[in-house]
Structure formats: C-alpha cells, structure tokens
Design a protein around this motif. Structure first.
Motif, PDB file in Angstrom:
ATOM      1  N   ASP A  48     100.462 -12.425 -71.417  1.00 38.66           N
ATOM      2  CA  ASP A  48      99.310 -13.002 -72.115  1.00 38.66           C
ATOM      3  C   ASP A  48      99.049 -14.444 -71.705  1.00 38.66           C
ATOM      4  O   ASP A  48      97.973 -14.986 -71.991  1.00 38.66           O
ATOM      5  CB  ASP A  48      99.524 -12.917 -73.637  1.00 38.66           C
ATOM      6  N   ARG A  49     100.030 -15.090 -71.030  1.00 41.42           N
ATOM      7  CA  ARG A  49      99.809 -16.459 -70.566  1.00 41.42           C
ATOM      8  C   ARG A  49      98.652 -16.543 -69.567  1.00 41.42           C
ATOM      9  O   ARG A  49      98.035 -17.592 -69.399  1.00 41.42           O
ATOM     10  CB  ARG A  49     101.081 -17.017 -69.904  1.00 41.42           C
ATOM     11  N   LEU A  50      98.371 -15.411 -68.897  1.00 41.41           N
ATOM     12  CA  LEU A  50      97.270 -15.405 -67.935  1.00 41.41           C
ATOM     13  C   LEU A  50      95.936 -15.714 -68.599  1.00 41.41           C
ATOM     14  O   LEU A  50      95.008 -16.205 -67.956  1.00 41.41           O
ATOM     15  CB  LEU A  50      97.192 -14.056 -67.225  1.00 41.41           C
ATOM     16  N   ALA A  51      95.840 -15.425 -69.902  1.00 38.47           N
ATOM     17  CA  ALA A  51      94.582 -15.680 -70.609  1.00 38.47           C
ATOM     18  C   ALA A  51      94.282 -17.173 -70.698  1.00 38.47           C
ATOM     19  O   ALA A  51      93.113 -17.566 -70.886  1.00 38.47           O
ATOM     20  CB  ALA A  51      94.646 -15.065 -72.013  1.00 38.47           C
ATOM     21  N   ARG A  52      95.306 -18.018 -70.558  1.00 42.74           N
ATOM     22  CA  ARG A  52      95.101 -19.462 -70.633  1.00 42.74           C
ATOM     23  C   ARG A  52      94.620 -20.049 -69.309  1.00 42.74           C
ATOM     24  O   ARG A  52      94.237 -21.214 -69.230  1.00 42.74           O
ATOM     25  CB  ARG A  52      96.398 -20.151 -71.070  1.00 42.74           C
ATOM     26  N   LEU A  53      94.686 -19.235 -68.240  1.00 37.37           N
ATOM     27  CA  LEU A  53      94.214 -19.703 -66.940  1.00 37.37           C
ATOM     28  C   LEU A  53      92.697 -19.616 -66.870  1.00 37.37           C
ATOM     29  O   LEU A  53      92.065 -18.799 -67.545  1.00 37.37           O
ATOM     30  CB  LEU A  53      94.810 -18.847 -65.821  1.00 37.37           C
ATOM     31  N   ASP A  54      92.118 -20.479 -66.062  1.00 41.03           N
ATOM     32  CA  ASP A  54      90.702 -20.316 -65.764  1.00 41.03           C
ATOM     33  C   ASP A  54      90.519 -19.018 -64.963  1.00 41.03           C
ATOM     34  O   ASP A  54      91.411 -18.597 -64.226  1.00 41.03           O
ATOM     35  CB  ASP A  54      90.201 -21.499 -64.932  1.00 41.03           C
ATOM     36  N   ARG A  55      89.362 -18.413 -65.123  1.00 50.03           N
ATOM     37  CA  ARG A  55      89.101 -17.194 -64.366  1.00 50.03           C
ATOM     38  C   ARG A  55      89.190 -17.511 -62.868  1.00 50.03           C
ATOM     39  O   ARG A  55      88.557 -18.458 -62.394  1.00 50.03           O
ATOM     40  CB  ARG A  55      87.727 -16.630 -64.693  1.00 50.03           C
ATOM     41  N   PRO A  56      89.989 -16.744 -62.123  1.00 47.82           N
ATOM     42  CA  PRO A  56      90.137 -17.049 -60.694  1.00 47.82           C
ATOM     43  C   PRO A  56      88.841 -16.814 -59.925  1.00 47.82           C
ATOM     44  O   PRO A  56      87.999 -16.009 -60.330  1.00 47.82           O
ATOM     45  CB  PRO A  56      91.237 -16.093 -60.242  1.00 47.82           C
ATOM     46  N   ARG A  57      88.703 -17.514 -58.802  1.00 53.73           N
ATOM     47  CA  ARG A  57      87.546 -17.306 -57.935  1.00 53.73           C
ATOM     48  C   ARG A  57      87.610 -15.948 -57.260  1.00 53.73           C
ATOM     49  O   ARG A  57      86.593 -15.288 -57.025  1.00 53.73           O
ATOM     50  CB  ARG A  57      87.504 -18.417 -56.884  1.00 53.73           C
ATOM     51  N   SER A  58      88.838 -15.500 -56.960  1.00 51.17           N
ATOM     52  CA  SER A  58      89.054 -14.198 -56.336  1.00 51.17           C
ATOM     53  C   SER A  58      90.492 -13.773 -56.597  1.00 51.17           C
ATOM     54  O   SER A  58      91.337 -14.580 -56.987  1.00 51.17           O
ATOM     55  CB  SER A  58      88.789 -14.251 -54.824  1.00 51.17           C
ATOM     56  N   VAL A  59      90.737 -12.486 -56.384  1.00 50.35           N
ATOM     57  CA  VAL A  59      92.083 -11.933 -56.543  1.00 50.35           C
ATOM     58  C   VAL A  59      92.471 -11.230 -55.250  1.00 50.35           C
ATOM     59  O   VAL A  59      91.704 -10.410 -54.731  1.00 50.35           O
ATOM     60  CB  VAL A  59      92.159 -10.930 -57.724  1.00 50.35           C
ATOM     61  N   LEU A  60      93.645 -11.542 -54.733  1.00 49.06           N
ATOM     62  CA  LEU A  60      94.175 -10.882 -53.546  1.00 49.06           C
ATOM     63  C   LEU A  60      95.474 -10.185 -53.935  1.00 49.06           C
ATOM     64  O   LEU A  60      96.352 -10.795 -54.540  1.00 49.06           O
ATOM     65  CB  LEU A  60      94.425 -11.887 -52.428  1.00 49.06           C
ATOM     66  N   VAL A  61      95.579  -8.899 -53.604  1.00 56.88           N
ATOM     67  CA  VAL A  61      96.744  -8.103 -53.963  1.00 56.88           C
ATOM     68  C   VAL A  61      97.533  -7.783 -52.702  1.00 56.88           C
ATOM     69  O   VAL A  61      97.005  -7.169 -51.768  1.00 56.88           O
ATOM     70  CB  VAL A  61      96.341  -6.793 -54.668  1.00 56.88           C
ATOM     71  N   ALA A  62      98.793  -8.202 -52.673  1.00 59.95           N
ATOM     72  CA  ALA A  62      99.673  -7.951 -51.527  1.00 59.95           C
ATOM     73  C   ALA A  62     100.633  -6.828 -51.880  1.00 59.95           C
ATOM     74  O   ALA A  62     101.461  -6.965 -52.781  1.00 59.95           O
ATOM     75  CB  ALA A  62     100.452  -9.209 -51.164  1.00 59.95           C
ATOM     76  N   ALA A  63     100.505  -5.694 -51.188  1.00 53.04           N
ATOM     77  CA  ALA A  63     101.378  -4.540 -51.421  1.00 53.04           C
ATOM     78  C   ALA A  63     101.338  -3.661 -50.195  1.00 53.04           C
ATOM     79  O   ALA A  63     100.318  -3.582 -49.505  1.00 53.04           O
ATOM     80  CB  ALA A  63     100.928  -3.752 -52.651  1.00 53.04           C
ATOM     81  N   LEU A  64     102.447  -3.006 -49.901  1.00 48.94           N
ATOM     82  CA  LEU A  64     102.491  -2.119 -48.741  1.00 48.94           C
ATOM     83  C   LEU A  64     103.392  -0.927 -49.033  1.00 48.94           C
ATOM     84  O   LEU A  64     104.059  -0.863 -50.054  1.00 48.94           O
ATOM     85  CB  LEU A  64     102.959  -2.876 -47.484  1.00 48.94           C
ATOM     86  N   GLY A  65     103.397   0.050 -48.091  1.00 54.25           N
ATOM     87  CA  GLY A  65     104.227   1.236 -48.263  1.00 54.25           C
ATOM     88  C   GLY A  65     103.846   1.998 -49.511  1.00 54.25           C
ATOM     89  O   GLY A  65     102.670   2.185 -49.842  1.00 54.25           O
ATOM     90  N   LEU A  92     101.129 -10.864 -43.814  1.00 57.60           N
ATOM     91  CA  LEU A  92     100.614 -12.141 -43.352  1.00 57.60           C
ATOM     92  C   LEU A  92      99.740 -11.925 -42.120  1.00 57.60           C
ATOM     93  O   LEU A  92      99.902 -10.924 -41.420  1.00 57.60           O
ATOM     94  CB  LEU A  92     101.787 -13.071 -43.025  1.00 57.60           C
ATOM     95  N   PRO A  93      98.812 -12.811 -41.819  1.00 51.96           N
ATOM     96  CA  PRO A  93      98.621 -14.109 -42.480  1.00 51.96           C
ATOM     97  C   PRO A  93      97.801 -14.002 -43.763  1.00 51.96           C
ATOM     98  O   PRO A  93      96.980 -13.104 -43.925  1.00 51.96           O
ATOM     99  CB  PRO A  93      97.861 -14.906 -41.411  1.00 51.96           C
ATOM    100  N   LEU A  94      98.030 -14.948 -44.639  1.00 50.35           N
ATOM    101  CA  LEU A  94      97.214 -15.075 -45.831  1.00 50.35           C
ATOM    102  C   LEU A  94      95.845 -15.613 -45.409  1.00 50.35           C
ATOM    103  O   LEU A  94      95.764 -16.569 -44.639  1.00 50.35           O
ATOM    104  CB  LEU A  94      97.878 -16.045 -46.812  1.00 50.35           C
ATOM    105  N   PRO A  95      94.744 -14.992 -45.844  1.00 51.04           N
ATOM    106  CA  PRO A  95      93.417 -15.474 -45.436  1.00 51.04           C
ATOM    107  C   PRO A  95      93.249 -16.969 -45.708  1.00 51.04           C
ATOM    108  O   PRO A  95      93.739 -17.503 -46.710  1.00 51.04           O
ATOM    109  CB  PRO A  95      92.464 -14.637 -46.286  1.00 51.04           C
ATOM    110  N   GLY A  96      92.532 -17.630 -44.820  1.00 57.53           N
ATOM    111  CA  GLY A  96      92.389 -19.074 -44.913  1.00 57.53           C
ATOM    112  C   GLY A  96      91.664 -19.550 -46.149  1.00 57.53           C
ATOM    113  O   GLY A  96      91.844 -20.694 -46.575  1.00 57.53           O
ATOM    114  N   TRP A  97      90.846 -18.687 -46.756  1.00 57.71           N
ATOM    115  CA  TRP A  97      90.081 -19.132 -47.917  1.00 57.71           C
ATOM    116  C   TRP A  97      90.889 -19.160 -49.208  1.00 57.71           C
ATOM    117  O   TRP A  97      90.429 -19.688 -50.228  1.00 57.71           O
ATOM    118  CB  TRP A  97      88.849 -18.253 -48.107  1.00 57.71           C
ATOM    119  N   VAL A  98      92.094 -18.571 -49.222  1.00 58.17           N
ATOM    120  CA  VAL A  98      92.898 -18.548 -50.450  1.00 58.17           C
ATOM    121  C   VAL A  98      93.416 -19.949 -50.745  1.00 58.17           C
ATOM    122  O   VAL A  98      94.010 -20.616 -49.880  1.00 58.17           O
ATOM    123  CB  VAL A  98      94.073 -17.560 -50.312  1.00 58.17           C
ATOM    124  N   GLY A  99      93.189 -20.413 -51.986  1.00 58.75           N
ATOM    125  CA  GLY A  99      93.611 -21.750 -52.376  1.00 58.75           C
ATOM    126  C   GLY A  99      93.845 -21.854 -53.866  1.00 58.75           C
ATOM    127  O   GLY A  99      94.048 -20.842 -54.549  1.00 58.75           O
TER     128      GLY A  99
END
Length: 426
Positions: A48-65, A92-99
């Motif tokens: 629930d701590r995520l609710a205190r964050l500002d809404r992200p500009r984007s979400v990137l999910v890293a998963a494989l297999g 990797l690489p992580l896209p350059g726009w992630v910040g």
C-alpha cells in the motif's frame, strides 16, 4: 509417425506421481493457494506504500523465461484503461528514457536472473521507483532494499517459475491496482483463486481421462503436430503460454498466433506436409491419386502394382483424407496429423460488433481446418472478469502440457538437454 502416449499411465495417479519427480502436478494445483498467500505477503511487505507515490510516467516490467507471462498479463490488463504506458523488457540495456519519473517492476523467482537484476540495478542508479518480486534472500531483493523500493517475497517451496506463476503475478497486479493502472483489487484476486481451485479439482490426477479435460486434451495433442491459436488479445496471451509450456514441459514445438492477424499464417499451414490434402508427403497422395510414372519402380516385381486405370491408381481414404491402405515400407512412414488448438475467450453479453466479427472469423478458420484434414481442439473460457477468464485458460494449458509430458514418458520438470546447456554455459 505420431509419438506414443501411454493413456493407461494417465489414469494411474500413483504412477503419475512417481514419474513426476518434482511434483509438477501438485505445484500447479497450488495456484489458488499461491494467490491467497501472495496477497498476504504483499500486505506484509507494505504494497500500500505505492499509493503514496506520484503516479509514474511509465511502467517497465522486467521478466523472462517462465516469469515473462507476468509482463504480458500486466500489459494486457493495463492497455484498455491505464493512464500511463506499460512495457515489457527481458534484458539489458534499460531504455534511455527510464528515469526518476518512472516505475520499474523486476520479477525473478530466484531473484538471481541476470536480466531482471541488471535492469533493477540500473533503474535504481537512475533514481526510478522499484517494485520487485522474488526470493527474499537474493540479489534482486538487496538491490530493491538499497533503492528503498518495495520488495515482495514468494513464500517457501517455490522451485520453478513455470509452476509459481501466481506467486509472481499476484503482487505485481496488486501493486498496479494500488497505482490505478489496472482494476485488480484483493477481492477479485480471491475470486481468481477460487476459479483456480475449481480447475485444480477438475484436473486432479485421480480424475479419469474421459472426464478430465486436461488429460483428454493431452491425448488429442499427442497425435498431432500442434499449433495454438487465440481468438483475441486475452486468449492470445494464453496461446503464448500454451506454446511455451508445450515446448518447455512436453518438449513439443507448437507455434502460436492471435486473431485476426494470425489467420492467414495459420491457415497457410493447412497446405503443408502435415495435412492429407496439402503438400506431398509420405503416405498421402495428391487428390487421392498417385502417378506411377513419378515413382522409381526399378527392382519392383509385378505383384507390387495394383491395377490402375491408365497411369492413375485411386487410393481409398479414411478420416481426414488419410490413405487407409498406405504401406509404411513402400510409401514411407506417415507423418503425424496437423492439430489446431483454439483458445477462445468468453463472448461478452450482450454481444458487440467486434465479438461477432471475431466469432465469425474463428469459425471460418476452424471450418477451413476441418476441410483440410486438420484435427481441431477447442477450449473456451467461462464468463467472468478478464483475469478470471485468463486464469482458467492458463491453468488448462499448464495441466495439459504436464499430462502430455508424463504420458510421453518425459519428466515435466527435468530436461537433460537443458541441463547440458546450463553446464556448457557456466
């Protein structure tokens, strides 16, 4: 020739458990329990701590297999209403726009997969928010803690990402719901758990094959060269999972596609060597005829020849256009039949124009398949919320692939060639 599947073994629960060295069937049956446990673990970890964050500009999910389905499901559920884009990344690489304005979700059952761990570390270096799911005592968990992100453990006894999908997926969906990206509240996750429990009961080892849909489907698939087709985005995700599970668990390659884009790709295969009416294959004859002039008859005795009409000989055919009198010594061994496993989403009520068009296209593909001699297998989800429908299709193909492996005499969890590959790349 089609591989031999031991149907008697599938109806012997003791023998199934003996051959299932790492209890894959039992692990799949815990899917509902995984959901409930993960809800508790996520709450304890402070999701629930995520609710205190500002809404992200984007979400990137890293998963494989075996974890890659987590990213695909989140993309699927977020697409209709998410106010921010959701993207998947395997390595990797992580896209350059992630910040600093973005959220990176990294998933690895062991917490040691180089791709997700590397992406999480680079995201932390750039100041992005982190949500990670995996083993508590792992490099991934350490990266997340150092970045003051939110890490959620996967509980005990989880040994394979293929059988621990819901331990990985549930926390990600709860986190995405907290951020307002998807509509998957805790109450809905409990409904999913109930549907998974119902499926586990229907597909249990003690249930005989004539009443067990997963065993019956495994018996049908064993006689074919399978392709998997989803009738839309939701069933397309399930089709990708089916392809992966058939290859990794049952060692059976199975290309997949999603309608409407894959219609031509799938139907084109009906002209190929695995259908009696398509291609020129051993044991079959074009349009039911064989031209004796096309065959090298040197060394043949007269009794080898039937009495043709001119230079053509008619050959009787059985179901699917197969030559019932084909001689495996003279004609060569027959190839297995092409099979089409269709995964269908539940139709909305009332029907929409899009759903009517999808149903018509699916029916047209299946009619074409049957006319070409393709063996058609059809699985449909029951009505419900999107995640519940997806859960039903996924658990069906998971159990089916496992029963198929066992019936073919394979251990669903242990591949000697995968072990060899791991040894050679260490």
């Amino acid at each position: 020739m089609a591989p031999h599947i031991d149907d008697a073994l599938l109806d012997d629960p003791d023998e199934l458990l003996r051959k299932d060295s790492r209890q894959t069937l039992r692990a799949l049956a815990t899917a509902g329990a995984q959901v409930r446990e993960s809800v508790s673990l996520a709450e304890e970890a402070g999701i629930d701590r995520l609710a205190r964050l500002d809404r992200p500009r984007s979400v990137l999910v890293a998963a494989l297999g075996g974890s890659a389905l987590v990213a695909e499901v989140l993309e699927l559920l977020a697409e209709p209403g998410s106010p921010v884009p959701v993207q998947a990344r395997r390595n990797l690489p992580l896209p350059g726009w992630v910040g600093p304005l973005d959220l990176v979700v990294a998933v690895s059952l062991s917490g040691r997969a180089p791709g997700p761990v590397g992406i999480a570390a680079e995201a932390a270096r750039r100041g992005a928010s982190l949500l990670t799911v995996g083993a508590d005592d792992s490099p991934l968990a350490e990266v997340c803690r150092r970045a003051r992100g939110t890490h959620i453990g996967v509980g005990r006894g989880r040994t394979s990402s293929r059988t621990s999908l819901w331990s990985l997926l549930t926390p990600v969906l709860l986190g995405a719901h907290t951020l307002g990206l998807v509509d998957t509240p805790r109450e809905q996750m409990r409904q999913v758990a109930d549907r998974l429990d119902e499926a586990a009961e229907a597909y249990r080892p003690a249930s005989e094959s004539f009443v067990n849909p997963a065993k019956l489907l495994a018996l049908q698939l064993a006689e074919t060269v399978p392709m998997v087709l989803g009738d839309g985005p939701l069933s397309g995700v399930a089709a990708a999972r089916a392809s992966s599970m058939l290859a990794r668990t049952a060692r059976m390659p199975a290309p997949w596609g999603e309608l409407p884009d894959a219609a031509s790709q799938i139907v084109a295969c009906f002209d190929g060597p695995y259908t009696a009416r398509g291609g020129h294959r051993p044991g079959t004859y074009d349009a039911g005829r064989i031209r004796l002039g096309d065959i090298d008859t040197s060394g043949w005795e007269p009794h080898h020849f039937a009495e043709p009409e001119g230079d053509l000989a008619e050959r009787p055919r059985g179901a699917g256009g197969r030559d019932i009198f084909a001689d495996p010594f003279l004609d060569g061994p027959s190839l297995p039949q092409l099979g089409l496993l269709t995964l269908r989403d539940a139709a909305p009520e009332p029907p929409t124009r899009e759903s009517v068009e999808v149903e018509a296209l699916t029916d047209a593909v299946l009619a074409t398949a049957r006319e070409a001699g393709v063996r058609v297998m059809d699985v449909s989800a029951q009505p419900g919320r999107p995640l519940t429908r997806l859960a039903e299709l996924v658990t069906t193909v998971d159990f089916t692939a496992t029963y198929l492996a066992l019936g073919l005499g394979l251990d669903p969890a242990v591949s000697p060639h995968v072990a060899d590959l791991n040894d050679r790349t260490r």
